[in-house]
Design a protein around this motif. Structure first.
Motif, PDB file in Angstrom:
ATOM      1  N   MET A 193      14.086 -16.226 -24.417  1.00 47.12           N
ATOM      2  CA  MET A 193      13.934 -17.145 -25.607  1.00 47.12           C
ATOM      3  C   MET A 193      12.788 -17.946 -25.381  1.00 47.12           C
ATOM      4  O   MET A 193      11.876 -18.296 -26.128  1.00 47.12           O
ATOM      5  CB  MET A 193      15.237 -17.905 -25.664  1.00 47.12           C
ATOM      6  CG  MET A 193      15.227 -18.766 -26.519  1.00 47.12           C
ATOM      7  SD  MET A 193      15.396 -17.898 -28.322  1.00 47.12           S
ATOM      8  CE  MET A 193      15.627 -19.309 -29.282  1.00 47.12           C
ATOM      9  N   MET A 194      12.404 -18.475 -23.885  1.00 45.16           N
ATOM     10  CA  MET A 194      11.329 -19.345 -23.634  1.00 45.16           C
ATOM     11  C   MET A 194       9.935 -18.591 -23.790  1.00 45.16           C
ATOM     12  O   MET A 194       8.985 -19.182 -24.389  1.00 45.16           O
ATOM     13  CB  MET A 194      11.537 -19.863 -22.230  1.00 45.16           C
ATOM     14  CG  MET A 194      10.543 -20.476 -21.633  1.00 45.16           C
ATOM     15  SD  MET A 194      10.664 -22.202 -22.855  1.00 45.16           S
ATOM     16  CE  MET A 194      10.061 -23.285 -21.591  1.00 45.16           C
ATOM     17  N   ALA A 195      10.037 -17.336 -23.745  1.00 43.50           N
ATOM     18  CA  ALA A 195       8.818 -16.395 -23.766  1.00 43.50           C
ATOM     19  C   ALA A 195       8.389 -16.405 -25.541  1.00 43.50           C
ATOM     20  O   ALA A 195       7.284 -16.441 -25.796  1.00 43.50           O
ATOM     21  CB  ALA A 195       8.833 -15.074 -23.296  1.00 43.50           C
ATOM     22  N   ILE A 212       9.288 -18.545 -27.565  1.00 42.39           N
ATOM     23  CA  ILE A 212       8.811 -19.828 -28.210  1.00 42.39           C
ATOM     24  C   ILE A 212       7.112 -20.283 -27.592  1.00 42.39           C
ATOM     25  O   ILE A 212       6.483 -20.409 -28.363  1.00 42.39           O
ATOM     26  CB  ILE A 212       9.634 -20.931 -27.136  1.00 42.39           C
ATOM     27  CG1 ILE A 212      11.013 -21.018 -28.239  1.00 42.39           C
ATOM     28  CG2 ILE A 212       8.858 -22.281 -27.815  1.00 42.39           C
ATOM     29  CD1 ILE A 212      11.847 -21.832 -27.594  1.00 42.39           C
ATOM     30  N   THR A 213       7.083 -19.544 -26.365  1.00 45.69           N
ATOM     31  CA  THR A 213       5.522 -19.659 -25.933  1.00 45.69           C
ATOM     32  C   THR A 213       4.780 -18.797 -26.618  1.00 45.69           C
ATOM     33  O   THR A 213       3.489 -19.327 -26.975  1.00 45.69           O
ATOM     34  CB  THR A 213       5.372 -19.405 -24.471  1.00 45.69           C
ATOM     35  OG1 THR A 213       6.478 -20.086 -23.865  1.00 45.69           O
ATOM     36  CG2 THR A 213       4.213 -19.269 -23.782  1.00 45.69           C
ATOM     37  N   CYS A 214       5.193 -17.799 -27.162  1.00 44.39           N
ATOM     38  CA  CYS A 214       4.329 -16.707 -27.813  1.00 44.39           C
ATOM     39  C   CYS A 214       4.108 -17.141 -29.317  1.00 44.39           C
ATOM     40  O   CYS A 214       2.763 -17.255 -29.905  1.00 44.39           O
ATOM     41  CB  CYS A 214       5.137 -15.301 -27.871  1.00 44.39           C
ATOM     42  SG  CYS A 214       4.081 -14.055 -28.823  1.00 44.39           S
TER      43      CYS A 214
END
Length: 96
Positions: free
Chosen positions: A1-3, A5-7
């Motif tokens: 999920m964090m990846a 959002i970062t993307c």
């Protein structure tokens, strides 16, 4: 999920950065396109002004030279020669 959002944040920040220079180039090109007719019009106006000024000055020279030539022909031969000598002009006489 964090990846994800970062993307997403990367795409949101990178896309406007890539769009901004393109928009600036297009705006600059549009200004250039708008400026060209204005520059051409100013050149034409300047040319017309120069043409009018020189035309008036040459007309005055022509009008004043005709009577001068006629008077010089009636007078002594020296007057005819002085009529065509550059040093005989009033401007040159003042500078001497």
């Amino acid at each position: 999920m964090m990846a994800l959002i970062t993307c997403a944040l990367t795409l949101v920040t990178v896309r406007p950065c890539a769009w901004s220079p393109r928009a600036m180039w297009q705006a600059e090109e549009a200004r250039d396109v708008q400026a060209r007719p204005a520059v051409a019009e100013e050149r034409l106006r300047f040319g017309r002004d120069v043409h009018d000024i020189l035309g008036r000055k040459l007309a005055v020279v022509a009008l004043k030279s005709e009577p001068a030539v006629q008077l010089a022909r009636r007078g002594p031969p020296e007057a005819w020669r002085r009529c065509w000598r550059p040093s005989a002009s009033p401007r040159n006489r003042r500078e001497s």
